[in-house]
Design a protein around this motif. Structure first.
Motif, PDB file in Angstrom:
ATOM      1  N   ALA A 184     -56.968 -50.354   4.916  1.00 37.12           N
ATOM      2  CA  ALA A 184     -56.964 -50.937   6.257  1.00 37.12           C
ATOM      3  C   ALA A 184     -56.519 -52.399   6.145  1.00 37.12           C
ATOM      4  O   ALA A 184     -56.583 -52.985   5.061  1.00 37.12           O
ATOM      5  N   PRO A 185     -56.094 -52.991   7.258  1.00 33.74           N
ATOM      6  CA  PRO A 185     -55.657 -54.390   7.196  1.00 33.74           C
ATOM      7  C   PRO A 185     -56.731 -55.303   6.601  1.00 33.74           C
ATOM      8  O   PRO A 185     -57.896 -55.242   6.977  1.00 33.74           O
ATOM      9  N   GLY A 186     -56.314 -56.142   5.655  1.00 36.65           N
ATOM     10  CA  GLY A 186     -57.223 -57.080   5.003  1.00 36.65           C
ATOM     11  C   GLY A 186     -57.748 -56.594   3.668  1.00 36.65           C
ATOM     12  O   GLY A 186     -58.174 -57.394   2.834  1.00 36.65           O
ATOM     13  N   GLU A 187     -57.725 -55.272   3.429  1.00 40.45           N
ATOM     14  CA  GLU A 187     -58.289 -54.745   2.179  1.00 40.45           C
ATOM     15  C   GLU A 187     -57.339 -54.940   1.003  1.00 40.45           C
ATOM     16  O   GLU A 187     -56.124 -54.963   1.172  1.00 40.45           O
ATOM     17  N   ARG A 188     -57.925 -55.021  -0.204  1.00 44.24           N
ATOM     18  CA  ARG A 188     -57.141 -55.050  -1.448  1.00 44.24           C
ATOM     19  C   ARG A 188     -57.646 -53.968  -2.392  1.00 44.24           C
ATOM     20  O   ARG A 188     -58.842 -53.694  -2.455  1.00 44.24           O
ATOM     21  N   TYR A 189     -56.712 -53.398  -3.128  1.00 42.62           N
ATOM     22  CA  TYR A 189     -57.041 -52.456  -4.200  1.00 42.62           C
ATOM     23  C   TYR A 189     -56.294 -52.887  -5.442  1.00 42.62           C
ATOM     24  O   TYR A 189     -55.089 -53.114  -5.408  1.00 42.62           O
ATOM     25  N   ASP A 190     -57.049 -53.014  -6.528  1.00 46.11           N
ATOM     26  CA  ASP A 190     -56.485 -53.419  -7.802  1.00 46.11           C
ATOM     27  C   ASP A 190     -56.430 -52.138  -8.632  1.00 46.11           C
ATOM     28  O   ASP A 190     -57.480 -51.550  -8.922  1.00 46.11           O
ATOM     29  N   VAL A 191     -55.205 -51.673  -8.942  1.00 46.57           N
ATOM     30  CA  VAL A 191     -55.066 -50.363  -9.587  1.00 46.57           C
ATOM     31  C   VAL A 191     -54.140 -50.457 -10.800  1.00 46.57           C
ATOM     32  O   VAL A 191     -53.297 -51.351 -10.895  1.00 46.57           O
TER      33      VAL A 191
ATOM     34  N   THR B   3     -63.953 -56.460   3.287  1.00 47.94           N
ATOM     35  CA  THR B   3     -63.360 -55.805   4.449  1.00 47.94           C
ATOM     36  C   THR B   3     -63.615 -54.309   4.300  1.00 47.94           C
ATOM     37  O   THR B   3     -63.442 -53.764   3.207  1.00 47.94           O
ATOM     38  N   VAL B   4     -64.009 -53.657   5.385  1.00 54.42           N
ATOM     39  CA  VAL B   4     -64.254 -52.215   5.304  1.00 54.42           C
ATOM     40  C   VAL B   4     -63.577 -51.523   6.480  1.00 54.42           C
ATOM     41  O   VAL B   4     -63.579 -52.021   7.603  1.00 54.42           O
ATOM     42  N   ASP B   5     -62.983 -50.388   6.181  1.00 52.08           N
ATOM     43  CA  ASP B   5     -62.251 -49.582   7.162  1.00 52.08           C
ATOM     44  C   ASP B   5     -63.265 -48.791   7.996  1.00 52.08           C
ATOM     45  O   ASP B   5     -63.748 -47.757   7.556  1.00 52.08           O
ATOM     46  N   VAL B   6     -63.588 -49.304   9.180  1.00 54.80           N
ATOM     47  CA  VAL B   6     -64.516 -48.590  10.062  1.00 54.80           C
ATOM     48  C   VAL B   6     -63.671 -47.784  11.045  1.00 54.80           C
ATOM     49  O   VAL B   6     -62.844 -48.338  11.759  1.00 54.80           O
ATOM     50  N   ARG B   7     -63.862 -46.479  11.031  1.00 52.57           N
ATOM     51  CA  ARG B   7     -63.001 -45.578  11.806  1.00 52.57           C
ATOM     52  C   ARG B   7     -63.673 -45.203  13.134  1.00 52.57           C
ATOM     53  O   ARG B   7     -64.842 -45.507  13.335  1.00 52.57           O
ATOM     54  N   PRO B   8     -62.924 -44.557  14.029  1.00 47.94           N
ATOM     55  CA  PRO B   8     -63.481 -44.291  15.359  1.00 47.94           C
ATOM     56  C   PRO B   8     -64.836 -43.585  15.305  1.00 47.94           C
ATOM     57  O   PRO B   8     -64.987 -42.583  14.608  1.00 47.94           O
TER      58      PRO B   8
END
Ligand code: C2O
Ligand code: CU
Ligand code: CU
Length: 511
Positions: free
Chosen positions: A330-337, A468-473
């Motif tokens: 989601a916007p604002g999130e980062r993933y280090d992979v 930041t967390v992706d909160v869905r509908p």
């Protein structure tokens, strides 16, 4: 076209808001979509033809001192066309700041743009005076518009942002945070990355140097002449209200109401380049993924196949790696992979795709595997010793919802200076986040862990300390937030930037 958009927009929007049954029946896949698509008019390149750029690393002007000027520049984003950007250092993305845990940095931001700005280091554990509060503005020389908001502070031309960098190694980013205008100003280019490094991370045999790629992903739309396209309408009067947009000529603009859900562009950029291509050796690479989009969510997957080994979340390294086939950002999130390209024969094309979109936005970028090469890197089974979960001293609920045509938190449009919570420094609290739509919820200063989604286990990609967390509908997401660092005024808000500008923010005060 406006009319068509309006029809789709209203239907999708009401579908999601009108009730779960209607949304499920009427909108299907639209429920994954978190904004309204804006289609551009420029001639676009074939995907995977533009080489992946890597932003310059900012060079200090003295020990721990950096200077960066926000300015207008013409850059080539689409081949053969010029785009006017508002960039840190005149580039988009801005320079990458390489920071070191325990080594304070001062970044002096000079504003040569036609509009005020406020710079926020997203994910930073930053004292309140340098946190990029939306009304703590740097105004350009000669800027004389009347004060837009009570309590607005104006720094003439430049401001020193002081970052103690007392935090774990992590992938951070920075961007404009000006009250009411964050979405259009970030869209024009005011964003970049910042990497915090530390000894714990340095001791790990992770890929580095050329094999460590910061990847800032965002979407944009373009006019025929290459300029950024953004859905704004001329507002009558001198509106400086929520969602208004002060244009460079001093005129007032407002976000086209059709795009209240958020603006999604039809061109995917990585480090400012459209659907780029990068050559990689058949070795492990570390990808620091940042979703810097205004509203777009991505579900990333490798085609023809492959796995992401997640080593870090928003706020730093995980205790142990986690493998994923897909990563939803989601916007604002980062993933280090880490991706191990030795799994593919030399000559292979490995495409990073976005399964949440059809058409052009379904592609992100491509890696071309060149040749075998020695690889002495590894992803150890133990990566770090992140802080444990303290016991929460209280719990609170923050409801993210559309109320009377604006986006609100606990029923209120943003009220600067009115804290909705006063957590105590050094404590932890359980915050329940509820929603009516896609709302990527971001908390300044405090890092948190996701405890539950709808009372059930969080997703595998929710692991680690985050901001930041992706909160869905219609979701109920419980997070455990730690208030460490500094006392003072901070904020939490939706990181869909159009929602943010339309008042979906709230203050809290650490006491
Ligand atoms: Cu990245 Cu307050 O935002
Ligand atoms: Cu932030
Ligand atoms: Cu939102």
């Amino acid at each position: 076209m406006r009319t068509g958009n309006r029809r789709v927009s209203r239907r999708a929007f009401l579908g999601v808001l009108g009730g779960a049954g209607l949304a499920a029946a009427g909108c299907g896949g639209r429920r994954e979509s978190s904004g309204e698509l804006l289609t551009g008019r420029a001639r676009l390149p074939e995907p995977f033809t533009v080489p992946l750029p890597i932003p310059e690393v900012a060079r200090p002007v003295g020990p721990g001192r950096y200077e960066v000027t926000q300015r207008v520049a013409a850059v080539e984003i689409l081949p053969g066309l010029r785009t006017e950007v508002w960039g840190y250092g005149g580039t988009f993305p801005g320079p990458t700041f390489e920071l070191r845990r325990g080594v304070p940095a001062t970044i002096s931001v000079r504003n040569e743009l036609p509009v005020p700005t406020s710079t926020h280091l997203h994910g930073g554990v930053t004292p309140p005076g340098s946190d990029g509060y939306p009304t703590d503005l740097v105004v350009p020389a000669g800027y004389s518009a009347p004060h837009g908001h009570p309590g607005e502070v104006r720094h003439e031309v430049l401001k020193d942002y002081r970052y103690p960098v007392e935090q774990r190694a992590a992938t951070l980013w920075y961007h404009d945070h000006r009250m009411d205008f964050t979405a259009p100003q970030v869209w024009r280019g005011l964003a970049g990355m910042a990497l915090v490094r530390d000894d714990e991370e340095d001791a790990l045999p992770l890929p580095r140097g050329e094999r460590e790629l910061p990847l800032m992903i965002c979407d944009r739309a373009f006019e025929e002449d290459g300029s950024f396209r953004y859905p704004q309408t001329h507002a009558s009067g001198h509106g400086d209200g929520h969602g208004g947009h002060g244009g460079p000529g001093g005129g007032a603009f407002a976000l086209d109401a059709d795009y209240m859900e958020g603006v999604e562009g039809d061109v995917i950029l990585v480090n400012g380049a459209p659907w780029p291509v990068a050559e990689v050796t058949a070795t492990r690479h570390r990808l620091r993924l940042v979703n810097a989009s205004n509203a777009r969510r991505y579900r990333l997957r490798l085609a023809p196949g492959g796995r992401f080994t997640q080593i870090g979340s928003d706020a730093g390294l995980l205790a142990a790696p986690v493998a994923h086939d897909t990563i939803t950002m989601a916007p604002g999130e980062r993933y280090d992979v880490v991706v191990d390209f030795s799994a593919y024969p030399p000559g292979s094309a490995v495409t990073l795709v976005n399964t949440l979109a059809d058409g052009p936005a379904g592609n992100v970028m491509r890696f071309v595997v060149t040749r075998r090469a020695p690889d002495d890197t590894a992803v150890p089974a133990t990566l770090s010793r992140p802080p444990g979960r303290p016991r929460p001293v209280t719990s609170r609920t923050f409801d993210f919802r559309r109320t009377d045509e604006v986006w609100t938190v606990n029923g209120h449009p943003y009220r600067p200076g009115v804290p909705l919570a006063r957590p105590r420094l050094g404590t932890a609290e359980m915050w329940r986040l509820t929603s009516d739509f896609h709302h990527p919820v971001h908390v300044h200063l405090a890092h948190f862990q996701v405890l539950a989604r709808n009372g059930r286990r969080p997703e595998a990609t929710d692991a680690g300390w985050k901001d930041t967390v992706d909160v869905r509908p219609y979701e109920v997401v419980d997070v455990l937030a730690r208030f460490d660092g500094y006392r003072g005024r901070y904020m939490l808000h939706c990181h869909n930037l159009e929602h943010e500008d339309m008042a979906m923010m709230a203050d809290f005060e650490v006491v």
